[in-house]
Write a protein that holds these residues in place. Structure first.
Motif, mmCIF file in Angstrom:
data_model
loop_
_atom_site.group_PDB
_atom_site.id
_atom_site.type_symbol
_atom_site.label_atom_id
_atom_site.label_comp_id
_atom_site.label_asym_id
_atom_site.label_seq_id
_atom_site.Cartn_x
_atom_site.Cartn_y
_atom_site.Cartn_z
ATOM 1 N N UNK A 1 -0.343 -12.538 21.917
ATOM 2 C CA UNK A 1 -1.195 -11.809 21.403
ATOM 3 C C UNK A 1 -0.411 -10.216 20.715
ATOM 4 N N UNK A 2 0.188 -9.589 21.518
ATOM 5 C CA UNK A 2 1.417 -8.231 21.520
ATOM 6 C C UNK A 2 1.837 -8.669 20.501
ATOM 7 N N UNK A 3 2.557 -9.506 20.260
ATOM 8 C CA UNK A 3 3.298 -9.997 19.270
ATOM 9 C C UNK A 3 2.929 -9.346 17.949
ATOM 10 N N UNK A 4 1.371 -10.533 17.977
ATOM 11 C CA UNK A 4 0.689 -10.404 16.343
ATOM 12 C C UNK A 4 0.120 -8.863 16.136
ATOM 13 N N UNK A 5 -0.220 -8.352 17.238
ATOM 14 C CA UNK A 5 -0.838 -7.018 16.775
ATOM 15 C C UNK A 5 0.451 -6.094 16.250
ATOM 16 N N UNK A 6 1.452 -5.894 17.016
ATOM 17 C CA UNK A 6 2.789 -5.157 16.819
ATOM 18 C C UNK A 6 3.487 -5.999 15.643
ATOM 19 N N UNK A 7 3.046 -6.630 15.104
ATOM 20 C CA UNK A 7 3.862 -7.448 13.599
ATOM 21 C C UNK A 7 2.351 -6.740 12.575
ATOM 22 N N UNK A 8 1.085 -7.275 12.394
ATOM 23 C CA UNK A 8 -0.114 -6.588 11.959
ATOM 24 C C UNK A 8 0.722 -4.912 11.710
ATOM 25 N N UNK A 9 0.672 -4.313 12.740
ATOM 26 C CA UNK A 9 0.942 -2.705 12.686
ATOM 27 C C UNK A 9 2.166 -2.570 11.575
ATOM 28 N N UNK A 10 3.228 -3.578 12.247
ATOM 29 C CA UNK A 10 3.659 -2.767 11.421
ATOM 30 C C UNK A 10 4.511 -3.460 10.005
ATOM 31 N N UNK A 11 3.389 -4.578 9.413
ATOM 32 C CA UNK A 11 3.023 -4.570 8.144
ATOM 33 C C UNK A 11 1.610 -3.299 7.132
ATOM 34 N N UNK A 12 1.210 -3.062 7.944
ATOM 35 C CA UNK A 12 0.283 -2.116 7.640
ATOM 36 C C UNK A 12 1.508 -0.891 7.293
ATOM 37 N N UNK A 13 2.424 -0.376 8.253
ATOM 38 C CA UNK A 13 3.552 0.640 8.009
ATOM 39 C C UNK A 13 3.571 0.776 6.718
ATOM 40 N N UNK A 14 4.326 -0.577 6.433
ATOM 41 C CA UNK A 14 5.402 -0.565 5.031
ATOM 42 C C UNK A 14 4.626 -0.353 3.805
ATOM 43 N N UNK A 15 3.107 -0.764 3.755
ATOM 44 C CA UNK A 15 2.241 -0.872 3.047
ATOM 45 C C UNK A 15 2.446 0.902 2.707
#
Length: 328
Positions: free
Chosen positions: A314-328
């Protein structure tokens, strides 16, 4: 929905009955045939029993969906140990008749309502009583009296009794002999076989857009059958958790090992909910007490490890989503 990664239109293992996901196992097909045969007689009682979660309600959902509403008035009553007078009021409400007044007044209102449907629109009236194993004898006798009422040669009402296995024991009572004589069809709904469990899971998955991912290994479905005894509701509960575990761990193949671990975890979770505190051993030897304590520690370690795996994912998925938002 946590399993969106698999591209399904909706969850395939919802706990609520859904006629769209009906699976025609051998037992369910025979039960449905008994229902249709009984209804074709246009009088008397039909009885369907089965364990909790065996699929009785789904069977009724399919029946209600397929009977033409233009000439069938179907009323459904869920009973929880109601007395005879209360049951009569529930029947009145279900058919839209007046439910106030004395027992005789309510009965007249029900009969008038049923006769109105027959005479003006040619309606057939079917009363479905769910959880009927909870009905006292007096309430069952009230239903028998209702089913006896006729206009000319036509019965005003047919009754379908749905319940758990103890309903059969109740109906076997000597003082219910007259009701038994009016039972035209009866069937006990059994569990799914191993082969049917495999077919059931694949059927539910395909019905919501499954194209093969995730892949269910045959061994995983063998585990599902072993832990659920082929009871559809238990299958739904376990398969739902297996899908969740698979999605959180990013799996495209659902293995027997994953199914086994998930089933044990589910049993432990439910055990924690329902288990009462164990009494302290008084006469048991010290070695027995130590072994019991070791077993409990091992079970807790297994449960904790499984939860830690899920939390990490779950934490990995959250981190991945936050990284994707930051990249945008």
């Amino acid at each position: 929905m946590q399993i969106d990664c698999y591209g399904l239109r909706e969850h395939p293992f919802k706990m609520s009955p859904d006629a769209r996901l009906y699976f025609a196992s051998k037992a369910h097909s025979r039960a449905y045939a008994h229902l249709l045969f009984g209804l074709s007689q246009k009088e008397g009682f039909i009885v369907v029993t089965g364990e909790v979660g065996a699929g009785k309600t789904t069977l009724i959902e399919r029946l209600c969906a397929e009977l033409p509403s233009a000439d069938h008035a179907i009323a459904r009553v869920m009973t929880t140990q109601v007395e005879a007078d209360d049951l009569l009021r529930l029947v009145a409400v279900a058919f839209g008749a007046e439910a106030q007044g004395s027992k005789a007044e309510i009965l007249r209102a029900v009969v008038a309502r049923l006769w109105e449907g027959i005479s003006s629109r040619g309606m057939r009236h079917i009363l479905i009583v769910d959880e009927a194993q909870a009905l006292p004898v007096a309430a069952l006798e009230e239903l028998r009296m209702l089913s006896n009422i006729t206009e000319g040669e036509r019965a005003l009402l047919q009754v379908v009794l749905m319940g758990q296995p103890q309903l059969r024991r109740t109906l076997a009572r000597p003082d219910l002999d007259q009701l038994r004589q009016r039972i035209l069809a009866a069937y006990h709904l059994g569990s799914l076989t191993l082969e049917e469990t495999h077919q059931y899971v694949r059927h539910r998955m395909s019905a919501v857009g499954w194209t093969g991912t995730p892949e269910w290994q045959p061994g995983a479905l063998d585990v599902v059958h072993r832990f659920t005894d082929g009871i559809p509701r238990r299958i739904n509960r376990l398969c739902s958790r297996i899908l969740l575990s698979g999605s959180l761990e990013g799996r495209t193949v659902l293995t027997a090992e994953l199914a086994e671990a998930t089933a044990q975890e589910l049993d432990e979770d439910l055990g924690e909910i329902v288990a009462a505190p164990e009494p302290e051993p008084e006469e048991r030897g010290i070695q027995d007490a130590i072994r019991a304590l070791e077993d409990r520690i091992a079970n807790l370690e297994h449960l904790t490890a499984g939860r830690e795996r899920l939390l990490r994912r779950i934490q990995e998925l959250v981190d991945s989503a936050e990284a994707a938002r930051a990249a945008r």
